[in-house]
Design an enzyme around this catalytic site. Structure first.
Site, PDB file in Angstrom:
ATOM      1  N   THR A  40      82.735  77.862  26.157  1.00 31.00           N
ATOM      2  CA  THR A  40      81.774  78.628  26.965  1.00 31.00           C
ATOM      3  C   THR A  40      80.532  77.820  27.235  1.00 31.00           C
ATOM      4  O   THR A  40      79.629  78.082  28.038  1.00 31.00           O
ATOM      5  CB  THR A  40      81.735  79.847  26.684  1.00 31.00           C
ATOM      6  N   HIS A  41      80.425  76.454  26.525  1.00 33.81           N
ATOM      7  CA  HIS A  41      79.328  75.635  26.674  1.00 33.81           C
ATOM      8  C   HIS A  41      79.168  74.980  27.843  1.00 33.81           C
ATOM      9  O   HIS A  41      79.099  73.492  27.932  1.00 33.81           O
ATOM     10  CB  HIS A  41      79.588  74.601  25.510  1.00 33.81           C
ATOM     11  N   LEU A  42      78.884  75.534  28.789  1.00 32.16           N
ATOM     12  CA  LEU A  42      78.728  74.904  30.333  1.00 32.16           C
ATOM     13  C   LEU A  42      77.113  74.609  30.215  1.00 32.16           C
ATOM     14  O   LEU A  42      76.367  75.269  29.403  1.00 32.16           O
ATOM     15  CB  LEU A  42      78.914  75.999  31.182  1.00 32.16           C
ATOM     16  N   GLN A  70      81.556  70.363  27.919  1.00 29.34           N
ATOM     17  CA  GLN A  70      81.929  69.668  26.700  1.00 29.34           C
ATOM     18  C   GLN A  70      83.305  69.204  26.666  1.00 29.34           C
ATOM     19  O   GLN A  70      84.244  69.758  27.493  1.00 29.34           O
ATOM     20  CB  GLN A  70      81.552  70.457  25.619  1.00 29.34           C
TER      21      GLN A  70
END
Lengths: 233, 592
Positions: free
Chosen positions: B518-520, B346
């Site tokens: 941590t929004h992979l 993101q």
């Protein structure tokens, strides 16, 4: 025993502090000036650092976070003690870091690539700074006036000094990070004496209940901090 | 001795794994769920006051992945040597029962419907030429209408607080005007606005935008969910992100699903079980089970299972597929293969606004999911034509509870001192009188941004590390710059005395040293074409039909919204089709 990353062992940790300054503090010094007096009466005995190293950490952390009109600095807050205690934890041994080789250097934005854990960075970094300081100023770091100490720290931060195997900037960041942790962590870990760090920021510590303070139209929160062990300021 | 046999084995005890385990045990299957990390019990280690210790929690990373065992390598471009991610920084995967679902913040979105068909939508409005060369823009292969019942179910499990806009076609409240129709309201009313969020709401409204309360899986009231699991009301203590919630107010698998699941005799949870591979038969089209290592005894065990569910963290799912030989690895040179393709992130930047010194923002007050947002620059909600980029960002004030160590370490820089008295003074002023505004943007997929196995570095189990090739691309940098420029007038209307608007710069490479999110996502994406997606629309492997891969790995693009709500809905969607169709006649749910 020491606190691990997975389990809270506060009871045994507090037990380990019996007779130390931190325990003394937890048992009720009201202000950081009283804390300082207590420290003078019963100085903390470092475990990881030797006397010279400890003097360096005390002096350098005080320049990074100095006593001033806003309140106590690193020395009064017990930052050196905090860092020495941290050196006994899995963190300082790099037990949470990927430390398998090969160690290959690359662009800075790809992150830390040295084979050193925090304990190594302090041993090598302090020796390197002392060497640099004696070479350029003829004295140890702790014996220099604050203006010259600031010059050295500025040089380390700017990346122009190599401390043997450790880049000066890497050592600077390690020291800065741990100094600020020591100023603002719960007093359980030996720093933030008398909750002095939290008082300066207006952080209420372990209160952790703000049901009636979600929106008070910009008024300051009225209650002083409290620590995990119940110490209040 | 023969291998233990179960109907289904599930890898990972986070949201994806726990939802699948609940659904499959309800269907009468025997289920073993394997978790590489330790058991985590909120009443034990989440208890007040030990759990709200910043040093032990977010700073020493109590609930996060221990990189000494396994990590990834990262490089920006294909001509570089990727180097190990040795210290947690840019992203923070979880470890232990609950996974990242234990330490998340709790922002619980659905999806912007157009994001599910972004390729089609962009082409319809602007033509195919609008898509930059090298951008792998794809549709999910599933529609919002199809997913709606599962978003609804997830909210009823998570105890989500929010304000709806439209329910069954009728406008019911002051929710997000850009949000799609809902079959039902949120189970709980919206969280209160913090002071910072309330002034953002007013300023955004006056500027002509459409502010709404963030949907939060933080309970605004006490709640008992559809599994009988109970939540207490959130008190804005500020210890969501990076912590286990001592009040049982933040939804987690540990609080909202596992208490019910643990009662089921058909369910077994095995912690400290690191799955080494999915075992395949000689045809490589059928999984026979999994092999895991007990991380305490170092003993290897193979389980036999009819159905294998990968519910680990995004990149661990992709890693397991690659080391097990499920599907064809993606090759960016020949542009073939699917596993590792469309790796996305993101595009997030946080700006800061200072208010007069008579105004206190009390930033330690907060809840991870609470806040006020605008969607005016998200998804397809604005005209991209003259702007020339794909994607967008919600903009919000999400005061999640700023702790002093994090504030101190992050303060200074950008020309201001990072130590000494001047720093100290600025830190105190910033902590007391400022607030953050985030541009929480999308990130598109590109042909040369992908995941594969590293040729050099290995984990402690002897397996190659996953390698990330990732950097910021012009399209996403320009999107971020545009959206951040829209923040300025809002900040001024909030009464800013000073502001620091932070955006990406042209050519700026991805930096692994600073926390971003941590929004992979992506790497094993869903879609309608086995040439360009590893999974079909039911998150079933095209190649090994008794393997389903549940997680944000399925996202073809990084969306502006936080991913957990979408992951939960996709889990319930996949589970529904496994229960209603697959179990009756195991095999591919979609013909390749």
């Amino acid at each position: 025993m020491e606190p691990t990353l997975n389990r809270p062992l506060r009871r045994s940790f507090v037990k380990g502090l019996l007779g130390t300054t931190s325990f003394w503090m937890a048992s009720g010094n009201a202000s950081w000036t009283a804390a300082l007096a207590a420290e003078a009466a019963h100085p903390y005995q470092p475990i990881f650092f030797d006397a010279m190293e400890y003097r360096f950490v005390e002096a350098a952390s005080e320049r990074l976070f100095p006593a001033d009109n806003n309140g106590p600095g690193a020395k009064a807050l017990g930052v050196a003690e905090f860092i020495d205690r941290q050196m006994q934890t899995p963190y300082a041994r790099g037990e949470n870091w990927y430390m398998s080789g090969p160690f290959q250097q690359g662009p800075a934005n790809l992150g830390y690539q040295l084979p050193f854990v925090p304990r190594d960075l302090y041993r090598k970094g302090i020796a390197g700074v002392e060497h640099y300081t004696r070479q350029h100023y003829g004295k140890g770091f702790a014996d220099l006036p604050p203006a010259q100490q600031d010059e050295i720290l500025t040089a380390l931060e700017g990346g122009s000094v190599q401390l043997g195997e450790v880049p000066g900037r890497v050592f600077f960041e390690q020291l800065r990070t741990n100094t600020l942790e020591g100023a603002f962590a719960d007093p359980l870990y030996g720093g933030n004496r008398g909750l002095g760090g939290w008082i300066m920021l207006g952080f209420p510590g372990a209160r952790a209940d703000f049901m009636d303070w979600v929106n008070q139209e910009g008024a300051p929160y009225p209650l002083a901090p409290v620590s995990i062990s119940g110490e209040t300021a | 001795m023969g291998r233990t046999h179960v109907d289904a084995v599930i890898v990972g005890a986070g949201w994806a794994g726990s939802i699948m385990a609940k659904e499959l045990t309800e269907a009468g299957l025997s289920v073993i769920m394997l978790e590489r990390g330790p058991e985590r019990m909120t009443p034990v280690e989440g208890a007040y006051p030990e759990s709200i210790d910043e040093l032990r929690g977010a700073v020493r990373k109590r609930l996060f992945q221990n990189l000494s065992q396994s990590t990834v390598t990262i490089r920006n471009t294909m001509d570089q040597t990727a180097l190990p991610y040795r210290q947690l920084a840019a992203f923070l995967p979880g470890e232990g029962v609950g996974g990242a679902g234990l330490h998340w913040s709790g922002v619980h979105f659905r999806v912007a419907p157009e994001d599910l068909r972004l390729r089609s939508s962009v082409i319809e409005r602007y033509g195919e030429k609008f898509i930059p060369e090298g951008m792998n823009l794809q549709d999910y292969g599933v529609t919002y209408a199809e997913l709606e019942p599962f978003f609804d179910k997830a909210e009823k499990v998570f105890g989500t607080s929010g304000e709806a806009y439209k329910v069954q076609g009728k406008i019911v409240g002051n929710g997000n005007v850009f949000s799609p129709d809902r079959s039902d309201n949120f189970p709980l009313q919206a969280m209160k606005d913090t002071f910072s969020a309330s002034i953002f709401r007013d300023a955004a409204k006056n500027a002509g935008y459409h502010p709404y309360a963030l949907p939060a899986a933080n309970a605004s009231r006490q709640y008992t969910n559809i599994y009988g699991c109970q939540m207490g009301p959130c008190n804005f203590c500020g210890y969501c992100s990076g912590y286990d919630c001592y009040l049982y107010s933040k939804a987690s698998p540990n609080v909202n699903i596992l208490p019910a699941l643990r009662q089921d005799p058909g369910f077994t949870l095995i912690p400290n079980a690191h799955v080494l591979r999915v075992d395949l038969d000689s045809t490589k089209t059928k999984a026979t089970g999994v092999t895991y290592l007990d991380t305490e005894t170092r003993e290897e065990t193979s389980l036999s299972a009819d159905l294998v569910i990968l519910g680990a963290f995004q990149f661990n799912n992709v890693h397991l597929m690659l080391v097990s030989g499920i599907g064809k690895p993606y090759d960016p040179v020949s542009n073939t293969g699917t596993v590792g393709r469309n790796f996305v992130y993101q595009t997030i930047t946080s700006s800061r606004v200072w208010l007069p010194s008579s105004t206190y923002t009390n930033q330690f007050v907060g809840a991870g999911g609470a806040g006020v947002a605008i969607d005016d620059f998200n998804s397809m909600n604005f005209d991209h034509g003259p702007l020339g980029f794909v994607g967008g960002s919600p903009v919000w004030v999400n005061q999640a509870g700023v702790k002093p160590i994090a504030a101190a370490i992050g303060a200074g820089g950008g020309g201001t001192p990072r130590w000494g008295s001047a720093y100290k003074n600025a830190l105190i002023n910033t902590y007391k009188h400022s607030l953050g505004i985030d541009a929480h943007g999308s990130n598109m997929a590109y042909r040369d941004v992908y995941l594969d196995l590293d040729p050099t570095w290995k984990d402690v189990y002897g397996q190659p590390l996953l390698r990330m090739t990732f950097t910021w691309k012009d399209n996403d940098i320009r999107m971020n710059q545009y959206v951040v420029s829209r923040i300025e007038p809002i900040a001024r209307a909030m009464g800013a005395t000073k502001m620091n608007l932070v955006h990406l710069n042209a050519g700026q490479p991805f930096d692994t040293r600073n926390y971003q999110t941590t929004h992979l996502g992506g790497g094993a994406i869903m879609g309608d074409n086995p040439q360009t997606s590893a999974l079909n629309r039911y998150l079933q492997s095209w190649d090994v039909s008794n393997v389903f891969v549940i997680g944000s790995n399925a996202f073809p693009q990084g969306m502006g919204y936080n991913p957990t709500g979408m992951v939960a809905a996709l889990a319930y969607w996949a589970a529904h089709h496994i229960r209603t169709t697959y179990l009756k006649s195991p095999g591919p749910l979609v013909k390749a």
